[in-house]
Design a protein around this motif. Structure first.
Motif, short mmCIF file in Angstrom:
data_model
loop_
_atom_site.label_atom_id
_atom_site.label_comp_id
_atom_site.label_asym_id
_atom_site.label_seq_id
_atom_site.Cartn_x
_atom_site.Cartn_y
_atom_site.Cartn_z
N LEU A 44 -80.79 -41.02 -15.81
CA LEU A 44 -79.44 -41.19 -16.32
C LEU A 44 -79.28 -42.53 -17.03
O LEU A 44 -80.11 -43.44 -16.89
N VAL A 45 -78.20 -42.67 -17.79
CA VAL A 45 -77.97 -43.89 -18.57
C VAL A 45 -77.78 -45.11 -17.68
O VAL A 45 -78.00 -46.23 -18.11
N ASN A 46 -77.38 -44.92 -16.42
CA ASN A 46 -77.20 -46.06 -15.51
C ASN A 46 -78.50 -46.51 -14.87
O ASN A 46 -78.51 -47.41 -14.03
N GLY A 47 -79.62 -45.86 -15.24
CA GLY A 47 -80.93 -46.24 -14.73
C GLY A 47 -81.39 -45.46 -13.51
O GLY A 47 -82.54 -45.60 -13.08
N ASN A 48 -80.54 -44.61 -12.94
CA ASN A 48 -80.92 -43.84 -11.77
C ASN A 48 -81.79 -42.64 -12.16
O ASN A 48 -81.57 -42.02 -13.19
N ASP B 254 -73.03 -34.55 -16.78
CA ASP B 254 -72.73 -34.55 -18.21
C ASP B 254 -74.05 -34.79 -18.97
O ASP B 254 -74.71 -35.80 -18.76
N TRP B 255 -74.41 -33.86 -19.84
CA TRP B 255 -75.68 -33.96 -20.55
C TRP B 255 -75.76 -35.23 -21.40
O TRP B 255 -76.85 -35.75 -21.65
N GLU B 256 -74.62 -35.76 -21.81
CA GLU B 256 -74.62 -37.01 -22.58
C GLU B 256 -75.08 -38.19 -21.75
O GLU B 256 -75.47 -39.23 -22.31
N ASP B 257 -75.06 -38.06 -20.41
CA ASP B 257 -75.51 -39.13 -19.53
C ASP B 257 -77.00 -39.05 -19.23
O ASP B 257 -77.54 -39.90 -18.51
N VAL B 258 -77.69 -38.03 -19.73
CA VAL B 258 -79.11 -37.83 -19.45
C VAL B 258 -79.94 -38.48 -20.55
O VAL B 258 -79.74 -38.21 -21.74
N THR B 259 -80.89 -39.35 -20.16
CA THR B 259 -81.78 -40.01 -21.13
C THR B 259 -83.18 -39.42 -21.12
O THR B 259 -83.92 -39.58 -22.10
#
Length: 345
Positions: free
Chosen positions: A33-37, A64-69
């Motif tokens: 995720l974008v928060n590094g988790n 939310d797929w936008e939060d997936v890196t």
């Protein structure tokens, strides 16, 4: 009205039969995720920007797929991008953040996450019932002043593979009036959609319907159409189809049964929002009589759905039917407004 009541009960039984437990699967997928988790679990699906993800500690969550890196998976997955291209394979760690690398039989390919609109696990060992997706709803309304009672049962069930999508839709509305006979508006539809390149598809369908208000005792139909997804993103889906069908119609009253050949032009639009989770679905289908194009009928449905508990939603829908040449004693138009509670599975 015995047949109508029987269909109403069948719709309930057929819909609720699919609520069975699912087998436990190894949770070895990893989503970053974008928060590094990094979260370990199992990809269940990606649809309209919502990633359904099963974990041991939190159960099944929506991301939310936008939060997936980044994402990795050893499952056999069907991955679809905005231009309609479909890939079948496993997910590997991409070298570039914000990309998904897909390992297929012919090689590896990388795409940005924002162009991926659908991910569907294709597990040949999974039980048939575990690969079904859809919804079931039940509505009931009583007016004290007129003592009119209306009940509605609806179900939408789909089964997706690499090459096709098969669907079954049931809808049954029965209105009981103390001063008159009960009236019903019912339909059952089955369709088989074969995927083609560049968002094109071939559609085969069959159905049965009844509408007491329009004087229609039964209409049985079958046909085929060619269509395309004009827009396909993580929020919007818009498709057009055109084809023809053969219909056998039986009416109340003195009008004789008839077999007709109709055109079939359908427009379908679906919008979905993730937070809060809600959707808007609009469908309009025109059936011109091929022997006389000025004689036609039209079916239009608009439904708004809002989730208020996980997988439990409230829905309000409006359905409108119109025929340019109604049978004797039948109305030219009919509509129904339905509020209901439902469950997504």
């Amino acid at each position: 009205m015995k047949n109508s009541s029987a269909l109403h009960l069948i719709a309930i039984a057929a819909s609720t039969a699919f609520f069975s437990g699912q087998a436990m699967a190894a949770k070895t997928d990893v989503v970053s995720l974008v928060n590094g988790n990094d979260i370990t679990g199992e990809i269940k699906s990606l649809d309209f920007g919502a990633l359904s993800y099963s974990t041991d500690s939190m159960g099944t969550v929506t991301i939310d797929w936008e939060d997936v890196t980044a994402a990795t998976s050893n499952q056999n997955l069907l991955v679809e991008i905005t231009d309609g291209t479909r890939f079948f394979g496993k997910l590997l760690l991409a070298e570039e953040m914000g990309h998904i690398r897909i390992k297929t039989a012919s090689g590896e390919i990388s795409h940005p996450t924002n162009v991926i609109v659908r991910i569907t696990p294709i597990d040949s060992e999974a039980r048939f019932v575990e690969r079904l997706e859809g919804s079931f709803s039940l509505g009931f309304q009583t007016q004290k002043s007129s003592e009119v009672t209306t009940s509605n049962v609806a179900a939408d069930i789909g089964y997706r593979t690499r090459r096709y999508l098969a669907g079954l839709r049931l809808n049954s509305t029965v209105t009981d009036q103390p001063s008159d006979e009960s009236t019903s508006r019912q339909n059952v539809q089955f369709n088989y959609q074969r995927f083609r390149p560049n968002r094109w598809f071939a559609d085969w369908f069959s159905g049965w319907e009844r509408n007491d208000e329009l004087g229609l005792q039964a209409r049985t139909s079958a046909g085929a159409a060619w269509g395309r997804y004009i827009v396909q993103t993580n929020r919007n889906e818009f498709s057009l189809t055109a084809g023809a069908q053969l219909a056998r119609e039986t009416y109340f009253g003195e009008d004789p049964s008839d077999t007709v050949t109709e055109g079939r032009i359908e427009m379908r639009y679906l919008y979905r929002n993730l937070a809060p989770e809600a959707s808007l679905n609009f469908t309009s289908t025109v059936y011109p009589l091929l022997s006389d194009l000025s004689n036609f009928r039209m079916e239009t449905d608009l439904a708004f759905r809002r989730e208020f508990i996980d997988d439990i939603y409230f829905e309000i829908s409006v359905g409108h039917s119109y025929t340019s040449d109604p049978p004797s004693g039948g109305e030219q138009a009919d509509y129904a407004v339905t509020t209901s509670l439902g469950y997504d599975f």
